[in-house]
Design a protein around this motif. Structure first.
Motif, PDB file in Angstrom:
ATOM      1  N   PHE A  60     -20.522 124.663  26.131  1.00 33.99           N
ATOM      2  CA  PHE A  60     -21.294 125.609  26.938  1.00 33.99           C
ATOM      3  C   PHE A  60     -21.755 126.847  26.169  1.00 33.99           C
ATOM      4  O   PHE A  60     -22.809 127.392  26.459  1.00 33.99           O
ATOM      5  N   VAL A  61     -20.951 127.316  25.221  1.00 30.82           N
ATOM      6  CA  VAL A  61     -21.317 128.531  24.489  1.00 30.82           C
ATOM      7  C   VAL A  61     -22.088 128.208  23.218  1.00 30.82           C
ATOM      8  O   VAL A  61     -23.158 128.790  22.963  1.00 30.82           O
ATOM      9  N   LEU A  62     -21.575 127.285  22.416  1.00 34.46           N
ATOM     10  CA  LEU A  62     -22.237 126.955  21.149  1.00 34.46           C
ATOM     11  C   LEU A  62     -23.676 126.471  21.326  1.00 34.46           C
ATOM     12  O   LEU A  62     -24.556 126.900  20.564  1.00 34.46           O
ATOM     13  N   PRO A  63     -23.977 125.589  22.284  1.00 39.80           N
ATOM     14  CA  PRO A  63     -25.378 125.175  22.451  1.00 39.80           C
ATOM     15  C   PRO A  63     -26.319 126.344  22.722  1.00 39.80           C
ATOM     16  O   PRO A  63     -27.465 126.336  22.264  1.00 39.80           O
ATOM     17  N   SER A  64     -25.856 127.353  23.469  1.00 38.71           N
ATOM     18  CA  SER A  64     -26.698 128.521  23.708  1.00 38.71           C
ATOM     19  C   SER A  64     -26.997 129.247  22.398  1.00 38.71           C
ATOM     20  O   SER A  64     -28.125 129.703  22.165  1.00 38.71           O
ATOM     21  N   LEU A  65     -25.993 129.353  21.531  1.00 38.71           N
ATOM     22  CA  LEU A  65     -26.205 129.994  20.233  1.00 38.71           C
ATOM     23  C   LEU A  65     -27.134 129.160  19.356  1.00 38.71           C
ATOM     24  O   LEU A  65     -27.980 129.699  18.643  1.00 38.71           O
ATOM     25  N   GLY A 108     -24.176 127.406   9.798  1.00 41.44           N
ATOM     26  CA  GLY A 108     -22.744 127.506   9.543  1.00 41.44           C
ATOM     27  C   GLY A 108     -22.140 128.744  10.173  1.00 41.44           C
ATOM     28  O   GLY A 108     -21.032 128.703  10.717  1.00 41.44           O
ATOM     29  N   ALA A 109     -22.895 129.850  10.121  1.00 40.43           N
ATOM     30  CA  ALA A 109     -22.389 131.096  10.702  1.00 40.43           C
ATOM     31  C   ALA A 109     -22.253 130.971  12.220  1.00 40.43           C
ATOM     32  O   ALA A 109     -21.250 131.394  12.803  1.00 40.43           O
ATOM     33  N   ILE A 110     -23.248 130.378  12.861  1.00 41.01           N
ATOM     34  CA  ILE A 110     -23.221 130.221  14.316  1.00 41.01           C
ATOM     35  C   ILE A 110     -22.092 129.298  14.744  1.00 41.01           C
ATOM     36  O   ILE A 110     -21.485 129.484  15.806  1.00 41.01           O
ATOM     37  N   THR A 111     -21.772 128.312  13.911  1.00 42.32           N
ATOM     38  CA  THR A 111     -20.708 127.363  14.244  1.00 42.32           C
ATOM     39  C   THR A 111     -19.351 128.049  14.334  1.00 42.32           C
ATOM     40  O   THR A 111     -18.478 127.621  15.094  1.00 42.32           O
ATOM     41  N   VAL A 112     -19.159 129.120  13.585  1.00 37.50           N
ATOM     42  CA  VAL A 112     -17.861 129.801  13.540  1.00 37.50           C
ATOM     43  C   VAL A 112     -17.700 130.815  14.674  1.00 37.50           C
ATOM     44  O   VAL A 112     -16.581 131.042  15.161  1.00 37.50           O
ATOM     45  N   VAL A 113     -18.792 131.397  15.130  1.00 34.99           N
ATOM     46  CA  VAL A 113     -18.723 132.495  16.098  1.00 34.99           C
ATOM     47  C   VAL A 113     -17.888 132.166  17.344  1.00 34.99           C
ATOM     48  O   VAL A 113     -17.052 132.982  17.769  1.00 34.99           O
ATOM     49  N   PRO A 114     -18.055 130.983  17.967  1.00 32.70           N
ATOM     50  CA  PRO A 114     -17.280 130.713  19.190  1.00 32.70           C
ATOM     51  C   PRO A 114     -15.772 130.675  18.977  1.00 32.70           C
ATOM     52  O   PRO A 114     -15.013 130.840  19.936  1.00 32.70           O
ATOM     53  N   ILE A 115     -15.313 130.465  17.729  1.00 34.56           N
ATOM     54  CA  ILE A 115     -13.874 130.391  17.486  1.00 34.56           C
ATOM     55  C   ILE A 115     -13.209 131.729  17.767  1.00 34.56           C
ATOM     56  O   ILE A 115     -12.081 131.790  18.274  1.00 34.56           O
ATOM     57  N   ALA A 116     -13.890 132.802  17.447  1.00 37.01           N
ATOM     58  CA  ALA A 116     -13.338 134.132  17.755  1.00 37.01           C
ATOM     59  C   ALA A 116     -13.163 134.298  19.261  1.00 37.01           C
ATOM     60  O   ALA A 116     -12.185 134.896  19.720  1.00 37.01           O
ATOM     61  N   LEU A 117     -14.092 133.726  20.038  1.00 37.72           N
ATOM     62  CA  LEU A 117     -13.997 133.801  21.496  1.00 37.72           C
ATOM     63  C   LEU A 117     -12.790 133.002  22.003  1.00 37.72           C
ATOM     64  O   LEU A 117     -12.048 133.471  22.866  1.00 37.72           O
ATOM     65  N   VAL A 118     -12.593 131.803  21.454  1.00 37.57           N
ATOM     66  CA  VAL A 118     -11.454 130.973  21.852  1.00 37.57           C
ATOM     67  C   VAL A 118     -10.142 131.678  21.520  1.00 37.57           C
ATOM     68  O   VAL A 118      -9.198 131.688  22.319  1.00 37.57           O
ATOM     69  N   THR A 119     -10.070 132.267  20.328  1.00 35.17           N
ATOM     70  CA  THR A 119      -8.859 132.983  19.920  1.00 35.17           C
ATOM     71  C   THR A 119      -8.546 134.125  20.882  1.00 35.17           C
ATOM     72  O   THR A 119      -7.394 134.328  21.287  1.00 35.17           O
ATOM     73  N   ALA A 120      -9.578 134.862  21.265  1.00 39.40           N
ATOM     74  CA  ALA A 120      -9.381 135.969  22.208  1.00 39.40           C
ATOM     75  C   ALA A 120      -8.901 135.449  23.566  1.00 39.40           C
ATOM     76  O   ALA A 120      -8.018 136.045  24.197  1.00 39.40           O
ATOM     77  N   PHE A 121      -9.461 134.335  24.011  1.00 42.56           N
ATOM     78  CA  PHE A 121      -9.039 133.748  25.291  1.00 42.56           C
ATOM     79  C   PHE A 121      -7.582 133.302  25.244  1.00 42.56           C
ATOM     80  O   PHE A 121      -6.833 133.463  26.220  1.00 42.56           O
ATOM     81  N   VAL A 122      -7.168 132.713  24.118  1.00 45.01           N
ATOM     82  CA  VAL A 122      -5.786 132.244  23.995  1.00 45.01           C
ATOM     83  C   VAL A 122      -4.817 133.424  24.014  1.00 45.01           C
ATOM     84  O   VAL A 122      -3.770 133.384  24.680  1.00 45.01           O
ATOM     85  N   VAL A 123      -5.155 134.483  23.291  1.00 45.54           N
ATOM     86  CA  VAL A 123      -4.311 135.682  23.306  1.00 45.54           C
ATOM     87  C   VAL A 123      -4.250 136.267  24.716  1.00 45.54           C
ATOM     88  O   VAL A 123      -3.187 136.684  25.193  1.00 45.54           O
ATOM     89  N   GLY A 124      -5.390 136.290  25.410  1.00 46.69           N
ATOM     90  CA  GLY A 124      -5.400 136.748  26.792  1.00 46.69           C
ATOM     91  C   GLY A 124      -4.562 135.860  27.696  1.00 46.69           C
ATOM     92  O   GLY A 124      -3.872 136.350  28.603  1.00 46.69           O
ATOM     93  N   GLY A 125      -4.596 134.544  27.440  1.00 41.45           N
ATOM     94  CA  GLY A 125      -3.774 133.625  28.208  1.00 41.45           C
ATOM     95  C   GLY A 125      -2.291 133.867  27.993  1.00 41.45           C
ATOM     96  O   GLY A 125      -1.492 133.774  28.941  1.00 41.45           O
ATOM     97  N   MET A 126      -1.905 134.199  26.765  1.00 42.69           N
ATOM     98  CA  MET A 126      -0.511 134.525  26.487  1.00 42.69           C
ATOM     99  C   MET A 126      -0.075 135.746  27.280  1.00 42.69           C
ATOM    100  O   MET A 126       1.042 135.793  27.804  1.00 42.69           O
ATOM    101  N   TYR A 127      -0.966 136.717  27.390  1.00 39.88           N
ATOM    102  CA  TYR A 127      -0.636 137.926  28.148  1.00 39.88           C
ATOM    103  C   TYR A 127      -0.504 137.629  29.634  1.00 39.88           C
ATOM    104  O   TYR A 127       0.457 138.053  30.292  1.00 39.88           O
ATOM    105  N   LEU A 128      -1.453 136.875  30.184  1.00 38.45           N
ATOM    106  CA  LEU A 128      -1.452 136.592  31.621  1.00 38.45           C
ATOM    107  C   LEU A 128      -0.293 135.687  32.021  1.00 38.45           C
ATOM    108  O   LEU A 128       0.275 135.844  33.106  1.00 38.45           O
ATOM    109  N   LEU A 129       0.048 134.732  31.147  1.00 37.81           N
ATOM    110  CA  LEU A 129       1.130 133.800  31.452  1.00 37.81           C
ATOM    111  C   LEU A 129       2.490 134.321  31.013  1.00 37.81           C
ATOM    112  O   LEU A 129       3.496 133.619  31.150  1.00 37.81           O
ATOM    113  N   ASP A 130       2.504 135.535  30.454  1.00 35.20           N
ATOM    114  CA  ASP A 130       3.750 136.164  30.003  1.00 35.20           C
ATOM    115  C   ASP A 130       4.479 135.283  28.986  1.00 35.20           C
ATOM    116  O   ASP A 130       5.689 135.062  29.074  1.00 35.20           O
ATOM    117  N   ILE A 131       3.715 134.766  28.025  1.00 33.48           N
ATOM    118  CA  ILE A 131       4.284 133.938  26.964  1.00 33.48           C
ATOM    119  C   ILE A 131       4.526 134.827  25.749  1.00 33.48           C
ATOM    120  O   ILE A 131       3.582 135.417  25.215  1.00 33.48           O
TER     121      ILE A 131
END
Length: 210
Positions: free
Chosen positions: A204-209, A86-109
């Protein structure tokens, strides 16, 4: 008192509208104290609300992720006998959230009330994809397959279904990119980005974990 109605460009985003309205108010006030002008309207109100939202959104995200983390550990402990799954299943979500915030910055949203709602969608959609992959992995292990073969079945089987789901969902939300409203276009862009990243991370990320 005097109410002045100022025309705006409808395709300008709220940030630009708010800045220009405040500039008009400053011009009316001038250098003296004879006049007091206040910029109002949907854009300035949204900007004020967004400022308050930005202050609390990080705290909300941390609490939400912690709650999902604890809940999935309990659920997987009861269902599969493994809290770490269960713990491993949640970890990639933090990565997705960080990517989305980064996308907002790059796309000037800009961060608005509408785009801030996406943060909860990121957690909800991302954890859904990951749960499907983790569950399939656990089922394959229960059937006696080794870890490599279990991952292969989970990624090719469940991953294929998730790919189809991602295509249909992103296709539907892509219609928002045709909207004349810049706010809806921004929201559509971020939803498509979040869905795509959630799929990529779950495959790609979760299977490695795991």
């Amino acid at each position: 008192s005097l109410r002045m109605v100022v025309p705006i460009e409808p395709d300008a985003n709220y940030g630009t509208q708010a800045d220009e309205m405040r500039a008009v108010a400053a011009a009316v006030e001038g250098d003296g104290d004879a006049f007091a002008a206040t910029a109002v309207g949907p854009a300035t109100i949204s900007e004020a609300e967004s400022a308050q939202t930005a202050d609390s959104i990080l705290t909300t995200l941390v609490i939400a992720l912690a709650a999902v983390f604890a809940l999935l550990m309990v659920v997987y402990r009861l269902a599969e006998g493994s809290a770490s799954l269960g713990a491993i299943t949640v970890v990639p979500i933090a990565l997705v959230t960080a990517f989305v915030v980064g996308g907002m910055y790059l796309l000037d949203i800009p961060l608005t009330l509408l785009t801030s709602l996406l943060m909860s969608l990121v957690i909800g959609l991302g954890i859904d994809y990951n749960i499907h992959v983790s569950d399939r992995f656990a089922q394959e292990l229960d059937e006696g397959r080794d870890a490599y073969r279990a991952l292969r079945e989970a990624v090719t089987g469940t991953g294929g279904a998730l790919f189809g789901s991602t295509l249909t969902s992103t296709g539907a939300f892509s219609a928002l990119l045709l909207s004349p409203s810049p706010q809806l276009r921004s929201f559509g862009t971020l939803v498509v980005l979040a869905l795509t990243l959630s799929f990529v991370v779950s495959i790609f990320v979760l299977p490695s974990l795991l």
